[in-house]
Design an enzyme around this catalytic site. Structure first.
Site, PDB file in Angstrom:
ATOM      1  CG  ASP A  25      -7.197 -15.423  -3.091  1.00  9.91           C
ATOM      2  OD1 ASP A  25      -6.887 -14.687  -2.416  1.00  9.91           O
ATOM      3  OD2 ASP A  25      -7.745 -15.085  -4.183  1.00  9.91           O
TER       4      ASP A  25
HETATM    5  C1  LIG Z   1     -16.369  -1.180  -3.354  1.00 10.27           C
HETATM    6  C2  LIG Z   1     -15.257  -0.842  -2.559  1.00 10.27           C
HETATM    7  C3  LIG Z   1     -14.974  -0.760  -1.277  1.00 10.27           C
HETATM    8  C4  LIG Z   1     -14.186  -0.693  -3.626  1.00 10.27           C
HETATM    9  C5  LIG Z   1     -12.777  -0.581  -3.321  1.00 10.27           C
HETATM   10  C6  LIG Z   1     -12.244  -1.720  -4.110  1.00 10.27           C
HETATM   11  C7  LIG Z   1     -11.876  -3.185  -3.245  1.00 10.27           C
HETATM   12  C8  LIG Z   1     -13.376  -3.584  -2.609  1.00 10.27           C
HETATM   13  C9  LIG Z   1     -11.477  -3.964  -4.355  1.00 10.27           C
HETATM   14  C10 LIG Z   1     -10.271  -3.503  -5.062  1.00 10.27           C
HETATM   15  C11 LIG Z   1      -9.188  -4.806  -5.574  1.00 10.27           C
HETATM   16  C12 LIG Z   1      -9.903  -5.910  -4.927  1.00 10.27           C
HETATM   17  C13 LIG Z   1     -10.675  -6.391  -6.089  1.00 10.27           C
HETATM   18  C14 LIG Z   1      -9.216  -7.080  -4.604  1.00 10.27           C
HETATM   19  C15 LIG Z   1      -9.666  -8.132  -3.835  1.00 10.27           C
HETATM   20  C16 LIG Z   1     -11.134  -7.867  -2.738  1.00 10.27           C
HETATM   21  C17 LIG Z   1     -11.614  -6.682  -3.603  1.00 10.27           C
HETATM   22  C18 LIG Z   1     -10.891  -5.270  -3.704  1.00 10.27           C
HETATM   23  C19 LIG Z   1      -9.895  -4.819  -2.452  1.00 10.27           C
HETATM   24  C20 LIG Z   1      -9.132  -9.330  -3.319  1.00 10.27           C
HETATM   25  C21 LIG Z   1      -8.271  -9.190  -2.348  1.00 10.27           C
HETATM   26  C22 LIG Z   1     -10.061 -10.770  -3.155  1.00 10.27           C
HETATM   27  C23 LIG Z   1      -9.595 -11.992  -3.273  1.00 10.27           C
HETATM   28  C24 LIG Z   1      -9.140 -12.205  -4.887  1.00 10.27           C
HETATM   29  O1  LIG Z   1      -8.765 -13.542  -5.119  1.00 10.27           O
HETATM   30  C25 LIG Z   1      -8.126 -11.261  -5.170  1.00 10.27           C
HETATM   31  C26 LIG Z   1      -6.971 -11.760  -4.135  1.00 10.27           C
HETATM   32  C27 LIG Z   1      -7.723 -11.497  -6.499  1.00 10.27           C
HETATM   33  C28 LIG Z   1      -8.590  -9.898  -4.807  1.00 10.27           C
HETATM   34  C29 LIG Z   1      -7.412  -8.853  -5.018  1.00 10.27           C
HETATM   35  C30 LIG Z   1      -8.119  -7.670  -5.141  1.00 10.27           C
END
Ligand SMILES: CC(C)=CCC[C@@H](C)[C@H]1CC[C@@]2(C)C3=C(CC[C@]12C)[C@@]1(C)CC[C@H](O)C(C)(C)[C@@H]1CC3
Length: 769
Positions: A490
């Site tokens: 996305d």
């Molecule tokens: C359990 C672990 C490894 C924790 C670290 C944090 C990450 C997994 C999270 C932090 C920000 C996070 C929520 C994010 C996403 C995936 C997981 C993330 C990277 C994504 C890219 C997935 C797709 C979503 O539509 C969107 C783009 C909003 C988010 C952005 C942030």
């Protein structure tokens, strides 16, 4: 350094609307902090001398992030929704950073800083004094004290969560490693909370991992993380390459470190570690039979209890595999291959790594393998700064190394949807924003893709061990910046959509011409579309970083305990919508480019959106809270097929879902509990600006005829706006893995601006009292 004693910042923690009790705390001089933004790589710097302060003046954006008040002027009061939108944009455009993007404190998770601080402690590479001072301040500010989450003195999984062992044991340890005395009254209170929860032995797997390598616990307490899994052939249904990327990239360095049972060299002689051994447990450290507590976990942490299968597997690994079958040659091979994969991850992201969980773990793996002076360790150490952010509550660790592309793409879209994009006074803002996206697009595939047997042009979703099982990326965008280097479905879609919007805008003075120059050439837009075409699942839907590679049954091996739905990629209405709406727009611009594939993609994706709707008309959101977020996206997908309130029972049901939940003040407010429980839960603080804006956008896109309902919501957005055009922070907006919340502070600007403008364009911009 000038550290001065001062009253604590008087705001609330980002995301919480509950005021904290006043605590007198050491802090640095906020006027000396500056954000550097080097083409989207963002780091905070503390200026030591007055001369430096003079040379590097503080900006409006710095002041905004630091909670110092921007000093931006009051604007003529908005009488109409469009005027309110414009006031909002006037304020928000002042926060645009030099390279053209927007930034924010991307906080929420309370388990990220501990990993970094533990790693820097055991490698002997501490942060600077001002950084440490501000981290201490942040962690104390997030402590559940006073009327915050029961005030028991602990920390939860995220800033709004109830206390649990993971948050409490790890943040307590972090404060101690940063030099806070155990006799500080807040530390006493935290220990009390920890003991009530059963002590650190009741922590989840990740807490046990970190505390074991620190030498506070013993590795026997950690359930196995066998790197041998990486040696499984690719066809095996549980092979790690099939897991959700965050899980496999955390599992990778974790397995490497676990396999070596690596422990901080000075653990037995370091007085601080010896004290922590006394402070974190309810029984004497020497008496603990570690192996008996592998599965101990407090109910407060056990969001996703381990399955019977995982318990059985762990049992067999511990009792049979490790003592009798873990031959040296196998261990050696597994560690070698893991190390190779770790190096690929580091090389592909210039040591930024996927996120701040695997980043410090990879740093430690490099330290173990190559020693303290290696380039890999030094580069990792520098990169840690990309995750640290200074906000009004202190220094914290962001969920990623920023939100650069994501927030910038949405801001561009908001300007387009409201019509401000064609106004000369915003030309520069918009152009700079698109130029930023141009600079951040990936122009090369992962290292090794082109030499691998799965190479093809246009690319496919096929992957290979040769380049670390990554997804293709030429033409894609990531969530944060180019350095991080990971395609997200996305993020690619929203950035491409934003770019097309701007580049196709007609010049109002000469409709045969476009208003903006071509910033991203046609070929690169086509590469981006190629990437989107690799992102579809068999179901028709899209996931986040890659199409789904494994079965949902892998969830039986979810060992993290604190998160749900983490083992594989799932189908998401948000990601699906982003791809659908973008390919739809792309197809209008280039009707001959891969048209049959795009048609098929859109048809199957929209069909999936339809079937994913719940009986009550809603969609469950995975990345924003929760039904309000996903509903906005799903309705946007349907709108591309001209499915609206007038002709679709489905859309009418979606609208009723919202209208039935409108608050008396005209807004909507949904609690994060919706994400945890899968059921609508009203927000305890009532209507929220961001969620109200999401619903307004949804209802306008659905062409809902309930104008009066929408107008009431618009009034609420206008009432909550400050005289300078800004909106204040309310409850937390985002989520991941069902249980962990994450802040999107710029949403309170982007979406209200868009909602107000879209309303005015649909229903007319009459005065609203
Ligand atoms: C359990 C672990 C490894 C924790 C670290 C944090 C990450 C997994 C999270 C932090 C920000 C996070 C929520 C994010 C996403 C995936 C997981 C993330 C990277 C994504 C890219 C997935 C797709 C979503 O539509 C969107 C783009 C909003 C988010 C952005 C942030």
């Amino acid at each position: 350094m000038s550290v001065r004693k001062r009253g604590q910042s008087n705001g609330h923690p980002n995301g919480s609307t509950k005021p904290l009790q006043k605590i007198d705390d050491a802090r640095t001089d906020p006027y000396r902090w500056r954000l550097r933004n080097d083409r989207g790589v963002q780091t905070w710097h503390y200026l030591q001398t007055d001369e430096e302060v003079k040379q590097w003046p503080i900006t409006v954006a710095d002041k905004h992030y630091l909670g110092l008040g921007t000093g931006l002027p009051e604007l003529p009061p908005a009488k109409t929704p469009m005027q309110a939108a414009e006031n909002g944009l006037k304020f928000f455009s002042k926060l645009q950073l030099e390279p053209g993007n927007w930034a924010c404190e991307y906080g929420g998770p309370m388990f990220l800083l501990p990993g970094i601080i533990v790693t820097l402690y055991v490698t002997g590479m501490p942060l600077s004094q001002p950084e440490q001072t501000e981290i201490i301040r942040y962690i104390f500010n997030m402590q559940n004290l006073g009327d915050k989450n029961g005030g028991d003195g602990g920390w939860g999984l995220h800033i709004e969560a109830d206390s649990a062992v993971f948050g409490t044991a790890m943040n307590y340890t972090t404060l101690r490693l940063l030099g806070v005395s155990p006799d500080d009254p807040r530390m006493r209170k935290a220990r009390g909370c920890l003991y009530d929860l059963g002590g650190a032995l009741n922590g989840p797997h990740w807490a046990k991992f970190w505390l074991s390598l620190l030498g506070v616990m013993n590795w026997e307490v950690v359930n196995p993380v066998p790197p041998e899994l990486w040696l499984l052939p690719d066809w095996v249904p549980i092979s790690p390459w099939r897991w959700w990327i965050h899980m496999r990239q955390v599992f990778l360095p974790m397995g490497f470190i676990w396999s070596k049972r690596w422990v901080y060299a000075k653990a037995d002689t370091d007085p601080l570690i010896r004290q922590l051994r006394q402070e974190l447990f309810t029984q004497p450290h020497d008496d603990i039979a570690w192996a008996r507590y592998r599965n101990a976990i407090s109910p407060a942490d056990d969001y996703n209890p381990k399955s019977w299968l995982l318990n059985l597997v762990n049992y067999l690994l511990v009792l049979v595999w490790i003592p009798y079958l873990r031959f040296d040659w196998l261990v050696e091979r597994a560690e070698r291959w893991s190390w190779k994969l770790i190096q690929m991850e580091d090389a592909n992201s210039d040591y930024a790594d996927l996120a701040p969980v695997n980043s410090p773990m990879n740093m430690l793996a490099c330290y173990i393998e190559e020693g303290p002076d290696a380039y890999s360790v030094r580069r990792h150490r520098e990169r840690i700064h990309d995750f640290l952010w200074l906000g009004k509550d202190g220094m914290m660790c962001c969920g990623t190394n920023g939100v650069q592309n994501w927030d910038t793409a949405f801001t561009i879209q908001a300007m387009y949807e409201t019509g401000f994009a064609t106004r000369p006074e915003y030309h520069q803002t918009l152009l700079k924003a698109v130029e930023f996206l141009e600079d951040q697009q990936f122009l090369e595939h992962p290292v090794g893709y082109e030499q691998s047997p799965v190479f093809s042009d246009p690319p496919t979703a096929k992957t290979s061990p040769q380049y670390g099982y990554r997804h293709v990326r030429k033409g894609a965008w990531g969530f944060s910046n180019k350095a991080q280097g990971y395609t997200v479905s996305d993020c690619t879609a929203e950035a491409l959509k934003a770019t097309i919007m701007v580049q196709t805008l007609a010049n109002p003075n000469d409709l045969s011409k476009t208003l903006f120059p071509v910033v991203i050439p046609e070929q690169r837009l086509k590469w981006a579309a190629d990437i989107l075409l690799t992102m579809q699942n068999k179901s028709g839907a899209c996931s986040s970083y890659e199409p789904t590679r494994g079965s949902e049954r892998l969830e039986l091996l979810n060992a993290a305990e604190v998160f749900g739905r983490i083992m594989v990629e799932y189908d998401y209405p948000e990601c699906t919508t982003a791809c659908v709406t973008t390919l739809h727009r792309f197809n209008q611009l280039y009707p001959n480019y891969r048209a049959p594939e795009i048609r098929r993609f859109i048809d199957t994706a929209v069909q999936w959106i339809r079937t994913n709707q719940r009986a009550d008309g809603s969609w469950y959101g995975s990345w924003g809270i929760c039904f309000t977020y996903a509903g906005m996206f799903a309705i946007e997908s349907l709108a591309t097929q001209d499915e609206t309130h007038a002709n679709s029972e489905r859309v009418r049901r979606a609208c009723s879902f919202f209208l039935d939940r409108q608050n008396a003040d005209g807004g909507w407010g949904e609690s994060y509990r919706s994400c945890e429980t899968g059921k609508w839960c009203p927000h305890p603080d009532g209507s929220q600006v961001v969620q109200t804006a999401w619903v307004v956008i949804a209802l306008v896109r659905a062409q809902s005829p309930d104008r009066e309902h929408i107008a009431r919501a618009v009034r609420l957005l206008m009432r909550r706006q400050r005289p300078n055009g800004e909106w204040l922070q309310e409850g937390i907006e985002g989520v991941f893995n069902k249980s962990c919340m994450i802040s999107y502070p710029n949403y309170k600007f982007i979406f209200p601006i868009q909602a107000l403008g879209m309303y005015a364009r649909q229903f007319g911009d009459a005065e609203i009292d």
